[in-house]
Design a protein around this motif. Structure first.
Motif, PDB file in Angstrom:
ATOM      1  N   PRO A  96       0.810  -1.229   0.000  1.00 12.34           N
ATOM      2  CA  PRO A  96       0.000   0.000   0.000  1.00 12.34           C
ATOM      3  C   PRO A  96       0.840   1.275   0.000  1.00 12.34           C
ATOM      4  O   PRO A  96       0.368   2.319  -0.428  1.00 12.34           O
ATOM      5  CB  PRO A  96      -0.817  -0.112   1.300  1.00 12.34           C
ATOM      6  N   SER A  97       2.081   1.177   0.466  1.00 13.04           N
ATOM      7  CA  SER A  97       2.870   2.404   0.543  1.00 13.04           C
ATOM      8  C   SER A  97       3.599   2.723  -0.756  1.00 13.04           C
ATOM      9  O   SER A  97       4.336   3.692  -0.815  1.00 13.04           O
ATOM     10  CB  SER A  97       3.867   2.302   1.704  1.00 13.04           C
ATOM     11  N   LEU A  98       3.429   1.877  -1.758  1.00 15.93           N
ATOM     12  CA  LEU A  98       4.102   2.145  -3.030  1.00 15.93           C
ATOM     13  C   LEU A  98       3.073   2.415  -4.123  1.00 15.93           C
ATOM     14  O   LEU A  98       2.007   1.809  -4.155  1.00 15.93           O
ATOM     15  CB  LEU A  98       4.984   0.959  -3.434  1.00 15.93           C
ATOM     16  N   PHE A 132      -1.403   5.509  -5.809  1.00 14.16           N
ATOM     17  CA  PHE A 132      -1.211   4.518  -4.752  1.00 14.16           C
ATOM     18  C   PHE A 132      -2.375   3.531  -4.806  1.00 14.16           C
ATOM     19  O   PHE A 132      -3.454   3.873  -5.316  1.00 14.16           O
ATOM     20  CB  PHE A 132      -1.175   5.208  -3.384  1.00 14.16           C
ATOM     21  N   PRO A 133      -2.190   2.314  -4.260  1.00 16.04           N
ATOM     22  CA  PRO A 133      -3.267   1.320  -4.298  1.00 16.04           C
ATOM     23  C   PRO A 133      -4.594   1.867  -3.807  1.00 16.04           C
ATOM     24  O   PRO A 133      -5.638   1.564  -4.385  1.00 16.04           O
ATOM     25  CB  PRO A 133      -2.737   0.211  -3.391  1.00 16.04           C
ATOM     26  N   ALA A 134      -4.550   2.681  -2.757  1.00 18.83           N
ATOM     27  CA  ALA A 134      -5.797   3.195  -2.192  1.00 18.83           C
ATOM     28  C   ALA A 134      -6.539   4.080  -3.191  1.00 18.83           C
ATOM     29  O   ALA A 134      -7.728   4.335  -3.038  1.00 18.83           O
ATOM     30  CB  ALA A 134      -5.507   3.969  -0.912  1.00 18.83           C
ATOM     31  N   PRO A 182      -8.096   0.533   2.552  1.00 16.93           N
ATOM     32  CA  PRO A 182      -6.630   0.471   2.518  1.00 16.93           C
ATOM     33  C   PRO A 182      -6.009   1.772   3.004  1.00 16.93           C
ATOM     34  O   PRO A 182      -6.603   2.842   2.861  1.00 16.93           O
ATOM     35  CB  PRO A 182      -6.299   0.211   1.049  1.00 16.93           C
ATOM     36  N   ALA A 183      -4.867   1.610   3.591  1.00 17.13           N
ATOM     37  CA  ALA A 183      -4.190   2.775   4.153  1.00 17.13           C
ATOM     38  C   ALA A 183      -3.776   3.737   3.057  1.00 17.13           C
ATOM     39  O   ALA A 183      -3.442   3.314   1.952  1.00 17.13           O
ATOM     40  CB  ALA A 183      -2.958   2.306   4.914  1.00 17.13           C
ATOM     41  N   ARG A 184      -3.854   5.003   3.362  1.00 20.11           N
ATOM     42  CA  ARG A 184      -3.449   6.009   2.380  1.00 20.11           C
ATOM     43  C   ARG A 184      -1.988   6.371   2.596  1.00 20.11           C
ATOM     44  O   ARG A 184      -1.554   6.595   3.702  1.00 20.11           O
ATOM     45  CB  ARG A 184      -4.298   7.280   2.535  1.00 20.11           C
ATOM     46  N   TYR A 185      -1.271   6.426   1.506  1.00 23.40           N
ATOM     47  CA  TYR A 185       0.143   6.796   1.596  1.00 23.40           C
ATOM     48  C   TYR A 185       0.411   7.952   0.667  1.00 23.40           C
ATOM     49  O   TYR A 185      -0.368   8.239  -0.236  1.00 23.40           O
ATOM     50  CB  TYR A 185       1.026   5.624   1.168  1.00 23.40           C
ATOM     51  N   SER A 186       1.514   8.592   0.876  1.00 23.70           N
ATOM     52  CA  SER A 186       1.965   9.579  -0.102  1.00 23.70           C
ATOM     53  C   SER A 186       3.484   9.571  -0.080  1.00 23.70           C
ATOM     54  O   SER A 186       4.091   8.921   0.761  1.00 23.70           O
ATOM     55  CB  SER A 186       1.431  10.963   0.263  1.00 23.70           C
ATOM     56  N   ARG A 233       7.890   5.833   3.878  1.00 23.98           N
ATOM     57  CA  ARG A 233       6.469   6.179   3.820  1.00 23.98           C
ATOM     58  C   ARG A 233       5.723   5.629   5.027  1.00 23.98           C
ATOM     59  O   ARG A 233       4.778   6.238   5.506  1.00 23.98           O
ATOM     60  CB  ARG A 233       5.862   5.663   2.515  1.00 23.98           C
ATOM     61  N   ASN A 234       6.145   4.466   5.495  1.00 25.61           N
ATOM     62  CA  ASN A 234       5.496   3.916   6.680  1.00 25.61           C
ATOM     63  C   ASN A 234       5.727   4.773   7.902  1.00 25.61           C
ATOM     64  O   ASN A 234       4.834   4.983   8.711  1.00 25.61           O
ATOM     65  CB  ASN A 234       6.017   2.512   6.955  1.00 25.61           C
TER      66      ASN A 234
END
Lengths: 254, 788
Positions: free
Chosen positions: A119-121, A156-158, B398-402, B424-425
């Protein structure tokens, strides 16, 4: 068990994938038994199967029939309790973890029901995750273009729909130019129209890149897009037939 | 047992490693609370009972000599319950088996035993018998250190005549719980002892028949101490009174009180740090649990469980963890507290020092444990309660990332995908990252706070005994002699250099503020006893008429260089003079005032103007020198620097080792608790992601690097913060413990910082490796089957 039936759906001039294809996988008398406390589950009870280069097979069967177990063993995620599995003549059944890891890394592309994206990529980075660690990958952008996501690479996946996420997973799987693509219920979490788009992507990869492809499904309708349909029930192969006519994925309905 | 409770036990069992790690942090907090508080209570109650039973005085005064009849007038001061006039003298001792000379304080007691102020407790032997003039009761510390028993004798020079004092008893007094000579830093039981001797015999030896030179007062409840002191001073002034002091300034009491204050402060601050960290850890773990159990919570609600049951269920999680820690902490705290109290037996002399653990303290610990649990569980419980069943049945979005900050700064291309995952985490969960960083930083800070005392003491000793004071030996005359006396010191065997000193008791006054102390008169530029500013390390200039004050004394008197103060000499002609404050020097301890020795002589108007000397000696000639000193009646006492240092090291070294061991252990427990929980929660949340990577062909090392790399970065970020926090907490602690007479210097040497940082990193690595083993057993198939 491999049938040498001419493929009527095959386009004229295309290489003879079925007859001339080298055997990629060979499974002989494979059993798999899980000991769950006091109960033992025989997931596979003596399976014989081979898969040739460029071949597209569908593994069909109800849940619990052993199709995922078989796919996991072929993909080097698991080892059989007895029997032999070879990949291009190399034994997989007795391979240690490091060998199987290297095998997965270099030879196998996996696609799962629940996408399993990081999810972070972003989409592109999820693909790059693989291309950074293998020999001779295709550029991530190209893999994403093949699955029709050239314009959503930086999401991002989200930010992607389920179908889009699954197509990113496919792009990630094929970006290493794997010799086999193993898909476990790739459309299981998707609605019809999205599922069709995903199957189209898989179909196109098999056709254009010549990647040997095995797709697990419990959806009989999906079977018609394959060269060959292998049906499992209760840990045994109960039918193995070639499709006389291959349906294009876009014409599927279920 | 109810189904929900069964769920609780089984769920807790599943996360037992994490639960135990948090319990241990709570246990340490409770342990510290129990250990410190029980020691505080034990010391305080022992002391109070002791003071009460032995009639420890409220007011103390020394004087030159007053007739006994003055005692009646002192007793008549309103508020005085009992006045005890005494004869007190310091003498040189010759103890068999002890090469260097020791000092004995002879304190008179009645020939026939009666209840006196500062009454002696007999530990062995018997009370003195009337008419046997050489019998003494010896203080227990000195008796133990020199292996003296009733029946042994000690040679002493009484007013120039050698006498053999016969020990008939060994005793203790509330006046000497902390047995230290005025002006010294360290108790030296081998070289300083108290001898209680019959009044008549002692007075006869010092020509004090019919007189006294010391008085202690016991006051009635409600008496006005300040007025009593004033009236006593008025009575004693014509007889060379030095000015009376209240119990608060009595050296032994002051030392005990200081220690009590210290453990009270430490017993609050340190447990709070641990319990605070534990509350944060509970927050992180429960947050994760509630996320994982979303659907379970929804099911429970769908089944009709009320909100209260749900709230209590998750509160019990925290309470179970916290109470486990509280129980462990209470048991270990009681054990450690007992051990700590026995360490105090080396410093403080009480007849019996009984360990006492008040149930109220245990109750307090339990309440604090519950508070930490509830505080930690609060946010997660609220989340569980607010969860809508229908919504909770669906998986969490799902968790949102940037892109992370580092990437936005344009460094993206330098980062591999795994590196991006890590960054990012960290950024996506700022609160949790902050808690991890904060927790690790706090563990480092706690370690620094625990370790600084070692370096601080080292610095103090170094300043005192190596930089400022270069003498080997200090000699004090029984009373001031003529300046020529310095030549007789130089002629003593083995003496290489002798420097004169003239110490004069004075009261320094500026406006309403005043303090009683000794002005030390030294040569213009002393070579041995140097007045050194501990910051600049430069010696103070004494080549003028002004006085050089320790900075703390200048603050107490509220004067600055250039101001003038009133000096009232408390001996001899008792002259009063205005003197200029020439400069101030920063010193670690003491309220000291220094002057040129000639200026002090003018202040005194007296020809006998040498009170002692500082000597450097040839160590080969020491035995001969000691022999000569013992035979010189005019020498009342001597202080051997090496002996003082050795005694200090013997007393503190053993305790220091134990202290460092516990500091390292406790700080490691915090670091371990923080990192292990952070790693386990990350692992639980991301096992799917990591398993996916493994499926794709990433090796164990590669996925470990992603999970542990994140922790590694957080730990590295925590180090500078921890050093800073340690610095701040240490300086606050120093401030909290600072007194008028004393301020620990802030000193942490780089090697201590490095040791602390390595300890914390070590604990981080160990917890990381434990989690790494879990990673090796990641079930690739299981995580791929189930949806999140």
């Amino acid at each position: 068990m491999t049938a040498s039936i001419p493929d009527p759906a095959r386009q004229a001039g295309a290489p003879d994938r079925l007859d001339g294809g080298e055997v990629v996988f060979e499974a002989k008398d494979v059993t798999k038994r899980y000991d769950m406390g006091e109960v033992a589950v025989n997931a596979l009870r003596g399976v014989n199967l081979s898969l040739r280069a460029s071949e597209f097979i569908v593994l069909l069967g109800p849940s619990g029939s052993g199709k995922s177990t078989l796919l996991n063993i072929l993909g080097g995620l698991d080892v059989p309790t007895s029997g032999a599995v070879t990949y291009r003549g190399r034994d997989l059944s007795g391979a240690d973890d490091a060998t199987r890891t290297a095998y997965r890394r270099n030879n196998v592309g996996f696609v799962f029901q629940f996408y399993n994206l990081i999810p972070s990529l972003t989409a592109r980075e999820n693909v790059a995750l693989v291309t950074e660690i293998v020999r001779d990958p295709m550029p991530p952008q190209e893999a994403l273009r093949i699955v029709g996501l050239g314009d959503r690479m930086n999401h991002f996946p989200a930010q992607l729909s389920g179908g889009e996420q699954q197509r990113v997973a496919i792009a990630r799987a094929i970006s290493k130019r794997p010799e086999v693509l193993l898909c476990d219920e790739p459309t299981g979490a998707l609605d019809i129209s999205t599922g069709v788009v995903v199957l189209e992507a898989i179909e196109r990869i098999n056709r254009e890149l010549g990647t040997a492809t095995a797709v697990i499904t419990h959806n009989a309708a999906v079977a018609s897009i394959a060269d060959r349909v292998v049906q499992l029930s209760d840990g045994l192969i109960v039918a193995d037939r070639s499709n006389p006519v291959k349906t294009a994925a876009r014409d599927l309905t279920w | 047992m109810q189904a929900l409770d069964r769920k609780l036990f089984r769920d807790l069992w599943r996360i037992k490693g994490q639960a135990l790690a948090i319990s241990m942090v709570i246990a340490v907090g409770v342990l510290m609370l129990i250990a410190y508080r029980s020691n505080f209570d034990s010391l305080q109650s022992t002391r109070d009972v002791y003071y009460e039973r032995q009639r420890f005085g409220h007011v103390f005064a020394t004087l030159k000599r007053a007739p006994l009849v003055l005692g009646n007038r002192i007793s008549a001061i309103p508020g005085v319950a009992q006045a005890e006039t005494r004869v007190v003298f310091d003498v040189a001792l010759d103890v068999e088996g002890l090469a260097e000379p020791a000092t004995g304080r002879l304190v008179s007691i009645p020939e026939r035993q009666r209840e006196i102020v500062n009454d002696v407790v007999l530990v062995h032997g018997r009370y003195i018998e009337p008419g046997r003039s050489d019998e003494v009761i010896l203080s227990k510390g000195f008796a133990d250190a020199n292996r003296l028993r009733p029946g042994d004798t000690v040679g002493a020079i009484l007013n120039g005549r050698r006498r053999d004092l016969e020990i008939v008893g060994v005793g203790l007094s509330p006046e000497y719980v902390y047995t230290i000579r005025a002006g010294e830093m360290i108790p030296d039981n081998t070289r300083f002892g108290v001898f209680w001797m019959g009044r008549r015999a002692l007075a006869a030896a010092f020509d004090m028949e019919g007189g006294f030179n010391d008085v202690s007062l016991l006051l009635r409840p409600g008496a006005q101490e300040e007025r009593v002191i004033q009236e006593l001073d008025d009575l004693l002034r014509p007889y060379g009174g030095w000015g009376a002091i209240p119990r608060d300034l009595q050296l032994s009491h002051w030392s005990v009180q200081n220690e009590l204050n210290g453990i009270r402060v430490a017993g609050v601050i340190i447990p709070m740090v641990f319990l605070g960290v534990a509350a944060f850890l509970l927050h992180v773990v429960l947050h994760r649990i509630v996320s994982v159990q979303r659907e379970q919570i929804a099911t429970l609600k769908a089944l009709g469980y009320p909100q209260l049951s749900i709230a209590l269920h998750y509160t019990y999680w925290a309470l179970a963890i916290s109470l486990t820690g509280t129980v462990i902490g209470t048991v270990c705290g009681a054990l450690l507290g007992r051990g700590m109290l026995s360490m105090y037996n080396d410093f403080f002399r009480f007849p019996v020092l009984d360990y006492r653990l008040d149930p109220v303290v245990v109750a307090g610990a339990v309440v604090l444990g519950i508070f930490a649990a509830v505080f930690g569980a609060r946010a997660s419980v609220r989340r569980a309660v607010r969860l809508q069943p229908a919504e909770a049945m669906r998986p969490e979005p799902p968790a949102r990332y940037s892109a992370s900050l580092v990437e936005r700064l344009g460094l993206r291309r330098l980062l591999s995908q795994p590196a991006r995952i890590i960054l990012r985490n960290i950024e996506r969960q700022p609160v949790r990252s902050a808690i991890t960083i904060g927790g690790i930083a706090l563990s480092l800070a706690v370690l620094i706070v625990g370790m600084f005392a070692v370096d601080s003491l080292d610095l103090m000793m170094d300043m005192q005994f190596r930089v400022a004071q270069r003498q080997d030996l200090q000699l004090t005359f029984t009373e001031p002699i003529s300046p020529d006396g310095i030549y007789s010191l130089e002629r003593l065997p083995g003496v290489m250099l002798a420097e004169p000193v003239l110490s004069v008791p004075v009261r320094l006054r500026s406006g309403q503020r005043s303090r009683q102390l000794s002005i030390t008169g030294l040569p213009n530029s002393p070579q041995l006893f140097r007045v050194i500013d501990v910051e600049t390390l430069s010696p103070a200039d004494l080549s003028h008429d002004g006085v050089v004050l320790a900075e703390r004394l200048a603050d107490v008197l509220d004067v600055r260089p250039g101001d003038s103060i009133t000096a009232e000499v408390l001996i001899g002609n008792r002259s009063v003079r205005e003197i200029a404050v020439a400069s101030t020097v920063r010193q670690h301890m003491g309220l000291a005032a220094y002057m040129n020795i000639d200026s002090v002589r003018r202040l005194l108007h007296h020809d006998k103007t040498l009170s002692g000397g500082y000597l450097t000696v040839d160590s080969q000639a020491l035995p001969e020198l000691f022999k000569a000193i013992k035979e010189t009646p005019a020498i009342a006492g001597s202080g051997l620097k090496a002996a003082a240092l050795k005694s200090f090291q013997e007393t503190f070294a053993a305790n220091l080792g134990i202290m460092i061991f516990f500091n390292v252990l406790f700080a490691s427990i915090i670091a371990f608790g923080v990192v292990y929980n952070a790693a386990r929660v990350s692992l639980a949340e991301r096992s799917r992601e990591l398993a996916s990577l493994r499926v794709m062909g990433f090796t164990r090392q590669e996925i470990s690097a992603i999970l542990l790399g994140e922790l590694g970065i957080l730990a590295l970020l925590a180090l500078p913060l921890g050093l800073l926090l340690g610095y701040v907490m240490t300086s606050q602690l120093i401030k909290a413990m600072e007194t008028e007479l004393y301020a620990l210097p802030f000193s942490v040497v780089p090697s201590t910082y490095a040791l602390c940082a390595l300890t914390v990193l070590g604990a981080t690595v160990v917890s990381g490796l434990i989690v790494r083993r879990k990673l090796d057993h990641l079930d690739l198939l299981e995580v791929l089957k189930a949806k999140e």
